[in-house]
Scaffold this motif. Sequence first.
Motif, short mmCIF file in Angstrom:
data_model
loop_
_atom_site.label_atom_id
_atom_site.label_comp_id
_atom_site.label_asym_id
_atom_site.label_seq_id
_atom_site.Cartn_x
_atom_site.Cartn_y
_atom_site.Cartn_z
N PHE A 178 54.23 33.77 24.40
CA PHE A 178 53.81 33.22 25.69
C PHE A 178 52.33 32.87 25.69
O PHE A 178 51.92 31.83 26.22
N GLN A 179 51.51 33.73 25.09
CA GLN A 179 50.08 33.46 25.05
C GLN A 179 49.75 32.20 24.25
O GLN A 179 48.80 31.48 24.57
N LEU A 180 50.52 31.94 23.23
CA LEU A 180 50.32 30.74 22.44
C LEU A 180 50.91 29.50 23.10
O LEU A 180 50.39 28.39 22.95
N ALA A 181 51.99 29.68 23.85
CA ALA A 181 52.71 28.54 24.42
C ALA A 181 52.13 28.06 25.75
O ALA A 181 52.04 26.85 26.00
N LEU A 182 51.72 28.98 26.62
CA LEU A 182 51.25 28.59 27.95
C LEU A 182 50.10 27.58 27.92
O LEU A 182 50.10 26.61 28.68
N PRO A 183 49.10 27.76 27.05
CA PRO A 183 48.01 26.79 27.03
C PRO A 183 48.42 25.40 26.52
O PRO A 183 47.66 24.44 26.68
N LEU A 184 49.61 25.30 25.93
CA LEU A 184 50.07 24.01 25.40
C LEU A 184 50.98 23.26 26.37
O LEU A 184 51.32 22.11 26.13
N ARG A 185 51.35 23.92 27.46
CA ARG A 185 52.40 23.34 28.31
C ARG A 185 51.99 22.03 28.97
O ARG A 185 52.84 21.20 29.29
N HIS A 186 50.68 21.82 29.15
CA HIS A 186 50.27 20.59 29.83
C HIS A 186 50.60 19.35 29.00
O HIS A 186 50.69 18.25 29.54
N TRP A 187 50.79 19.51 27.69
CA TRP A 187 51.16 18.37 26.84
C TRP A 187 52.58 17.88 27.16
O TRP A 187 52.94 16.76 26.79
N PHE A 188 53.37 18.71 27.83
CA PHE A 188 54.75 18.34 28.15
C PHE A 188 54.88 17.79 29.57
O PHE A 188 55.97 17.47 30.01
N PHE A 189 53.75 17.74 30.28
CA PHE A 189 53.74 17.10 31.59
C PHE A 189 53.33 15.64 31.43
O PHE A 189 52.58 15.28 30.52
N LYS A 190 53.78 14.83 32.36
CA LYS A 190 53.35 13.44 32.39
C LYS A 190 51.89 13.38 32.80
O LYS A 190 51.43 14.14 33.65
N ASP A 191 51.14 12.49 32.18
CA ASP A 191 49.76 12.21 32.54
C ASP A 191 48.79 13.27 32.01
O ASP A 191 49.17 14.23 31.35
N ASP A 192 47.51 13.09 32.34
CA ASP A 192 46.41 13.87 31.80
C ASP A 192 46.13 15.07 32.69
O ASP A 192 45.97 14.94 33.91
#
Length: 445
Positions: free
Chosen positions: A301-315
Amino acid sequence: MNKILFKQIDNIGLVLFRAVFGLLIATEAFGAILTGWLRRTLVEPPFTFNFIGFNFLQYLQGDLMYYYFVIMGIFGVFVMLGYKYRFSMIAYAIMWTAVYLMQKSSYNNHYYLMMLLCWIMAFLPANRWFSLDVKINPELKNPAMPRWVLLVLILQVWIVYTYASVAKLYPDWLDASMAALLMEGRKHYWLIGDLLQQNWVHWTIAYTGILFDLLIVPLLLWKRTRLLGFVISVFFHLFNSIVFQIGIFPYMSIAFALFFFSPEILQKRFLPKKKLYGGNEVIVPKYKNVLIGIFSIYFIFQLALPLRHWFFKDDVLWTEEGHRLSWRMMLRAKSGSLTVYVADKEDGVKAIYNYSQLLGRKQQGSVATKPDIMWQLAQKIKTIEAEKGRDVAVYMDARVRVNRGKFHPFTNPDVDLAAEEWHHFKHSEWILPSPKDYNEKSVEK
């Protein structure tokens, strides 16, 4: 694997960190009262913008929070002294987690890190030496701890620093304009105010920030560069404390060095009477698989949570979706304007709604740029009007600018936000797409 995780090592770094950590979390609790942070954040506002799904925490808000923080501070002192350590640390962890989740207007990454460390420390044997618990019950005394304790703490710190460094690799940080913007608000500082406005200082801050966050843990891990890394760390964090005034975070970060220096050095400097552990036992506990499973899931979870914004549309710099819990520290300055319209569903006539009367000063700054807080405000307005017997739609017309760029429309003013659902892991379509030039610098002075 057993030798890596369960070999016994000396615990002096852990017990010293417990004492420092207890002092810092006690300071955080009492300091919140003395500085007025508690009053501004959790007492004066009629309600708070809690993390979505934790509405029940609203019941804790108000004057009783002063007593709440005093009790929390006392638990911090108990942690420092190692008195009733396990109970005190768990109690502080629960209480601080509630504080963290009940408000977002004063979001700070160190609040999140403190919450994580409180829960990690609650289950570590940090009271087996240099504690009142050992004075009261000598059977608890033990100079050793399993190596996994050290590895867990170092890995947590490494994740924080690494993501903080990587997040800075974007144009406004790389061209030092974000550093310049951060320093602009420090012109009034005595002695160093003018120095902080120098262009070379901005470039130094920008690239020192990237390199420090990326390299400090490797520097501390390698014996040959450990002392250099520590000196750099002390200077870097004291600079941050003076310039950015970010509470206990710099001092907590300096204290992390206790996990990297040898027991012999720590004994000589801090606890000369401590018995050093010299054995090489490997003690595999019966709960080995449970322990490995829990920490494996935690660090995934600690490694994945900071990456989740890459899976959202837009910046993420525009939408804010995936920004929190991601170690994105001091990366942007956002300001905005918000006009709220309410329409009675019986006649459909829109009227401007004076929402500022519902909010504290800090909340008014947050609601104009944070989409989840806008959504929560819409729900609050709908509830207030429903109590008056009105069924209303709530529309929000927001304009936002990022890092002193141009103002751009941020929300779709024709969407009834009170009727929308919030999706934690899905883009909200009522947030307008980011304009291509949204971070282009404005010519305004």
